[in-house]
Design an enzyme around this catalytic site. Structure first.
Site, PDB file in Angstrom:
ATOM      1  N   GLY A   1       0.813  -1.342  -0.150  1.00 58.82           N
ATOM      2  CA  GLY A   1       0.003   0.165  -0.036  1.00 58.82           C
ATOM      3  C   GLY A   1       0.888   1.369   0.180  1.00 58.82           C
ATOM      4  O   GLY A   1       0.481   1.997   0.689  1.00 58.82           O
ATOM      5  N   CYS A   2       1.978   1.163  -0.578  1.00 60.72           N
ATOM      6  CA  CYS A   2       2.768   2.458  -0.815  1.00 60.72           C
ATOM      7  C   CYS A   2       2.907   2.881  -1.983  1.00 60.72           C
ATOM      8  O   CYS A   2       2.676   2.470  -3.133  1.00 60.72           O
ATOM      9  CB  CYS A   2       4.159   1.846  -0.411  1.00 60.72           C
ATOM     10  N   GLY A   3       3.245   4.282  -2.152  1.00 63.86           N
ATOM     11  CA  GLY A   3       3.344   4.941  -3.246  1.00 63.86           C
ATOM     12  C   GLY A   3       4.584   4.431  -4.446  1.00 63.86           C
ATOM     13  O   GLY A   3       4.508   4.473  -5.430  1.00 63.86           O
ATOM     14  N   PHE A   4       5.332   3.497  -3.814  1.00 61.53           N
ATOM     15  CA  PHE A   4       6.238   2.751  -4.455  1.00 61.53           C
ATOM     16  C   PHE A   4       6.022   1.523  -4.755  1.00 61.53           C
ATOM     17  O   PHE A   4       6.785   0.913  -5.757  1.00 61.53           O
ATOM     18  CB  PHE A   4       7.566   2.755  -3.636  1.00 61.53           C
ATOM     19  N   THR A   5       4.945   0.943  -4.437  1.00 60.98           N
ATOM     20  CA  THR A   5       4.330  -0.388  -4.816  1.00 60.98           C
ATOM     21  C   THR A   5       4.516  -0.525  -6.332  1.00 60.98           C
ATOM     22  O   THR A   5       4.544  -1.810  -6.729  1.00 60.98           O
ATOM     23  CB  THR A   5       3.106  -0.630  -4.278  1.00 60.98           C
TER      24      THR A   5
END
Length: 180
Positions: A34-38
């Protein structure tokens, strides 16, 4: 000790010796669902598909230490990765990468390749600004700073590079190809 002396736990609870990756190029990455880098999962999977037959392996270690961005069980993380990103490389057991409960493997990786900065650009500036609020001295310790930090291990077992999540996946791929 060297990289092949370490083990990790797979999502089923089995110990996985890194010795089985001897002679391979490894990307060891702490991930989050659930990360912007996913979206880094997409180029990681593309690299895996392109270079696995040439000796590339990816060790995906989910971690929930950064803003709780990896909720769910190991099986839920695996389902997310295979359904959304069609990953063929497996996810290990969710583990800590910093602090007193950090995997010994991560203590070793950080000792081999300490933090060197986020580079330049908007993402680097954003990460630096955010981390200054969390840890004013973040630049001076080797800790993992966020999800999707990638360590590269060459065929001899040497930890040769550390790529922060702000660094380009194209640069990661070029570096990996140079080791294949």
């Amino acid at each position: 000790m060297n990289i092949y002396d370490y083990t990790v736990t797979d999502r089923s609870g089995n110990e996985v010796s890194l010795k089985q990756f001897e002679g391979k190029v490894l990307i060891i990455v702490n991930t989050a669902t659930g990360c912007g880098f996913t979206p880094h999962y997409k180029p990681l999977e593309e690299m895996y598909e392109k270079y696995h037959d040439q000796g590339l392996e990816i060790l995906d270690i989910p971690c929930n230490q950064f803003a709780g961005q990896t909720p769910g069980t190991d099986e839920e993380v695996h389902s997310f990765c295979t359904l959304k990103y069609h990953t063929q490389f497996d996810q290990m057991h969710k583990s800590d990468v910093n602090g007193p409960n950090a995997l010994p493997l991560y203590t070793y990786l950080k000792s081999c390749q300490p933090f060197q900065g986020f580079g330049k650009g908007p993402k680097a500036l954003m990460m630096s600004t955010m981390l200054k609020k969390i840890d004013k001295d973040y630049k001076n310790n080797p800790d993992i700073k966020w999800n999707f930090t990638k360590f590269i291990v060459d065929r001899t077992g040497k930890v040769t590079a550390r790529f922060e999540p702000t660094q380009s996946m194209e640069d990661v791929e070029k570096y990996v190809v140079s080791l294949l």
